[in-house]
Design a protein around this motif. Structure first.
Motif, PDB file in Angstrom:
ATOM      1  N   VAL A   7       0.840  -1.199   0.000  1.00 29.87           N
ATOM      2  CA  VAL A   7       0.000   0.000   0.000  1.00 29.87           C
ATOM      3  C   VAL A   7       0.877   1.252   0.000  1.00 29.87           C
ATOM      4  O   VAL A   7       1.991   1.234   0.525  1.00 29.87           O
ATOM      5  CB  VAL A   7      -0.948   0.024   1.216  1.00 29.87           C
ATOM      6  N   PRO A   8       0.382   2.357  -0.569  1.00 27.81           N
ATOM      7  CA  PRO A   8       1.134   3.612  -0.486  1.00 27.81           C
ATOM      8  C   PRO A   8       1.144   4.142   0.945  1.00 27.81           C
ATOM      9  O   PRO A   8       0.273   3.801   1.759  1.00 27.81           O
ATOM     10  CB  PRO A   8       0.365   4.550  -1.433  1.00 27.81           C
ATOM     11  N   SER A   9       2.079   5.014   1.225  1.00 26.35           N
ATOM     12  CA  SER A   9       2.238   5.503   2.599  1.00 26.35           C
ATOM     13  C   SER A   9       1.017   6.283   3.070  1.00 26.35           C
ATOM     14  O   SER A   9       0.717   6.295   4.271  1.00 26.35           O
ATOM     15  CB  SER A   9       3.490   6.365   2.718  1.00 26.35           C
ATOM     16  N   VAL A  10       0.285   6.926   2.136  1.00 31.12           N
ATOM     17  CA  VAL A  10      -0.894   7.685   2.568  1.00 31.12           C
ATOM     18  C   VAL A  10      -1.984   6.764   3.114  1.00 31.12           C
ATOM     19  O   VAL A  10      -2.705   7.128   4.055  1.00 31.12           O
ATOM     20  CB  VAL A  10      -1.454   8.564   1.426  1.00 31.12           C
ATOM     21  N   LEU A  11      -2.101   5.573   2.541  1.00 29.69           N
ATOM     22  CA  LEU A  11      -3.081   4.614   3.053  1.00 29.69           C
ATOM     23  C   LEU A  11      -2.602   4.022   4.378  1.00 29.69           C
ATOM     24  O   LEU A  11      -3.404   3.792   5.297  1.00 29.69           O
ATOM     25  CB  LEU A  11      -3.333   3.507   2.027  1.00 29.69           C
ATOM     26  N   LYS A  12      -1.310   3.794   4.495  1.00 29.14           N
ATOM     27  CA  LYS A  12      -0.754   3.307   5.766  1.00 29.14           C
ATOM     28  C   LYS A  12      -0.988   4.333   6.879  1.00 29.14           C
ATOM     29  O   LYS A  12      -1.307   3.956   8.018  1.00 29.14           O
ATOM     30  CB  LYS A  12       0.743   3.037   5.609  1.00 29.14           C
ATOM     31  N   ALA A  13      -0.861   5.615   6.563  1.00 32.51           N
ATOM     32  CA  ALA A  13      -1.101   6.649   7.575  1.00 32.51           C
ATOM     33  C   ALA A  13      -2.559   6.620   8.035  1.00 32.51           C
ATOM     34  O   ALA A  13      -2.840   6.817   9.228  1.00 32.51           O
ATOM     35  CB  ALA A  13      -0.739   8.028   7.012  1.00 32.51           C
ATOM     36  N   TRP A  14      -3.481   6.389   7.115  1.00 27.97           N
ATOM     37  CA  TRP A  14      -4.906   6.265   7.473  1.00 27.97           C
ATOM     38  C   TRP A  14      -5.122   5.049   8.368  1.00 27.97           C
ATOM     39  O   TRP A  14      -5.804   5.128   9.398  1.00 27.97           O
ATOM     40  CB  TRP A  14      -5.733   6.171   6.202  1.00 27.97           C
ATOM     41  N   ILE A  15      -4.527   3.929   7.984  1.00 25.12           N
ATOM     42  CA  ILE A  15      -4.670   2.702   8.777  1.00 25.12           C
ATOM     43  C   ILE A  15      -4.116   2.899  10.186  1.00 25.12           C
ATOM     44  O   ILE A  15      -4.707   2.448  11.173  1.00 25.12           O
ATOM     45  CB  ILE A  15      -3.972   1.528   8.057  1.00 25.12           C
ATOM     46  N   ASP A  16      -2.993   3.592  10.302  1.00 26.49           N
ATOM     47  CA  ASP A  16      -2.382   3.815  11.620  1.00 26.49           C
ATOM     48  C   ASP A  16      -3.289   4.628  12.540  1.00 26.49           C
ATOM     49  O   ASP A  16      -3.181   4.529  13.773  1.00 26.49           O
ATOM     50  CB  ASP A  16      -1.032   4.523  11.470  1.00 26.49           C
ATOM     51  N   GLN A  17      -4.172   5.436  11.963  1.00 26.05           N
ATOM     52  CA  GLN A  17      -5.112   6.204  12.773  1.00 26.05           C
ATOM     53  C   GLN A  17      -6.391   5.422  13.081  1.00 26.05           C
ATOM     54  O   GLN A  17      -7.017   5.631  14.127  1.00 26.05           O
ATOM     55  CB  GLN A  17      -5.491   7.509  12.049  1.00 26.05           C
ATOM     56  N   VAL A  18      -6.759   4.513  12.194  1.00 27.46           N
ATOM     57  CA  VAL A  18      -8.028   3.783  12.339  1.00 27.46           C
ATOM     58  C   VAL A  18      -7.871   2.540  13.219  1.00 27.46           C
ATOM     59  O   VAL A  18      -8.816   2.145  13.921  1.00 27.46           O
ATOM     60  CB  VAL A  18      -8.589   3.418  10.946  1.00 27.46           C
ATOM     61  N   LEU A  19      -6.709   1.915  13.187  1.00 25.97           N
ATOM     62  CA  LEU A  19      -6.454   0.770  14.055  1.00 25.97           C
ATOM     63  C   LEU A  19      -6.032   1.303  15.422  1.00 25.97           C
ATOM     64  O   LEU A  19      -4.881   1.742  15.594  1.00 25.97           O
ATOM     65  CB  LEU A  19      -5.363  -0.133  13.477  1.00 25.97           C
ATOM     66  N   ARG A  20      -6.964   1.299  16.363  1.00 30.53           N
ATOM     67  CA  ARG A  20      -6.700   1.903  17.671  1.00 30.53           C
ATOM     68  C   ARG A  20      -7.171   0.986  18.781  1.00 30.53           C
ATOM     69  O   ARG A  20      -8.344   0.584  18.814  1.00 30.53           O
ATOM     70  CB  ARG A  20      -7.386   3.264  17.761  1.00 30.53           C
ATOM     71  N   TYR A  21      -6.252   0.669  19.667  1.00 27.85           N
ATOM     72  CA  TYR A  21      -6.527  -0.259  20.772  1.00 27.85           C
ATOM     73  C   TYR A  21      -7.665   0.257  21.647  1.00 27.85           C
ATOM     74  O   TYR A  21      -7.719   1.432  22.011  1.00 27.85           O
ATOM     75  CB  TYR A  21      -5.251  -0.459  21.592  1.00 27.85           C
ATOM     76  N   GLU A  22      -8.591  -0.658  21.967  1.00 24.04           N
ATOM     77  CA  GLU A  22      -9.767  -0.405  22.793  1.00 24.04           C
ATOM     78  C   GLU A  22     -10.767   0.561  22.164  1.00 24.04           C
ATOM     79  O   GLU A  22     -11.682   1.024  22.814  1.00 24.04           O
ATOM     80  CB  GLU A  22      -9.386   0.083  24.197  1.00 24.04           C
ATOM     81  N   ARG A  23     -10.562   0.853  20.864  1.00 26.55           N
ATOM     82  CA  ARG A  23     -11.545   1.651  20.135  1.00 26.55           C
ATOM     83  C   ARG A  23     -12.053   0.885  18.927  1.00 26.55           C
ATOM     84  O   ARG A  23     -13.260   0.754  18.732  1.00 26.55           O
ATOM     85  CB  ARG A  23     -10.937   3.002  19.714  1.00 26.55           C
ATOM     86  N   THR A  24     -11.138   0.377  18.103  1.00 28.56           N
ATOM     87  CA  THR A  24     -11.548  -0.438  16.954  1.00 28.56           C
ATOM     88  C   THR A  24     -11.118  -1.898  17.102  1.00 28.56           C
ATOM     89  O   THR A  24     -11.566  -2.748  16.346  1.00 28.56           O
ATOM     90  CB  THR A  24     -10.991   0.122  15.641  1.00 28.56           C
ATOM     91  N   PHE A  25     -10.253  -2.173  18.046  1.00 23.95           N
ATOM     92  CA  PHE A  25      -9.916  -3.569  18.336  1.00 23.95           C
ATOM     93  C   PHE A  25      -9.500  -3.686  19.792  1.00 23.95           C
ATOM     94  O   PHE A  25      -9.098  -2.713  20.439  1.00 23.95           O
ATOM     95  CB  PHE A  25      -8.809  -4.098  17.412  1.00 23.95           C
ATOM     96  N   THR A  26      -9.625  -4.887  20.318  1.00 18.14           N
ATOM     97  CA  THR A  26      -9.105  -5.209  21.634  1.00 18.14           C
ATOM     98  C   THR A  26      -8.306  -6.494  21.502  1.00 18.14           C
ATOM     99  O   THR A  26      -8.086  -6.973  20.396  1.00 18.14           O
ATOM    100  CB  THR A  26     -10.252  -5.333  22.667  1.00 18.14           C
TER     101      THR A  26
END
Length: 205
Positions: free
Chosen positions: A99-118
């Protein structure tokens, strides 16, 4: 219906943009009252994770203290866009096998402990978001799938793992390959075939 439409290419004439737009157009044809949430990472890239954001997520105690803080404001905005969507459409090039870095930056914000995954006691990640279809329109100058594949593919396995860990398991990939060397008319035929395959996927959903 709410559609989250994400593009990652910085080029206005890119195949991944055209393909993701074609998918969204078909969704709108089938659902004329649908609402499109637009997130253009190619033209408006997100900042990479800051020190404050990284510190806020460094430990479970930090996560608990940071809830609702300014450090997590962008993350929360992006997560809510996903939560509001019934369908997610991502248009992305394959950059250097992934993936391009811009998509990785989005993923890094969306994958969040105790918010989108536990996590379970074993450390296994458990998604907290409701599953929904995610259509990923990929443009690649080379060939990474099928009998003529001649390069690695870290894009699809990565997205399956990353989005799967937050609960998005229904991923559908529509790859337009060999854009660097196929004749325009051949690419046009492949483009049309991919949109026809989307029609079949959507009808079967």
């Amino acid at each position: 219906m709410n559609i989250l439409h994400i593009d990652c290419s910085p080029r206005i004439e890119s195949y991944s943009r055209a393909l993701s737009a074609g998918i969204v157009d078909r969704l709108l044809d089938a659902n004329p009252s649908a609402w499109v949430i637009r997130r253009d990472l190619g033209w408006h890239p997100l900042p990479h994770a800051t020190e404050d954001y990284a510190r806020a997520l460094a430990t479970p105690a930090n996560v608990a203290m940071a809830e609702g803080s300014d450090e997590l404001a962008l993350s929360e905005e992006l997560i809510r866009e996903v939560e509001a969507a019934d369908v997610v459409v991502i248009g992305t090039p394959m950059n250097n096998f992934t993936v391009p870095s811009v998509l990785k930056a989005w993923i890094d914000q969306v994958l969040r402990y105790e918010r989108t995954f536990t996590s379970a006691g074993s450390g296994q990640k458990i998604g907290l978001l409701k599953d929904r279809p995610v259509y990923v329109a990929i443009a690649s100058g080379g060939v990474f799938a099928g009998e003529r594949a001649n390069q690695p593919d870290f894009l699809r396995p990565y997205l399956v793992a990353a989005l799967g860990c937050i609960g998005l398991a229904s991923l559908h990939f529509l790859p337009l390959q060999a854009t660097a060397f196929l004749a325009p008319e051949v690419l046009d035929d492949a483009f049309d075939a991919l949109l026809a395959s989307f029609d079949d996927l959507y009808a079967a959903a």
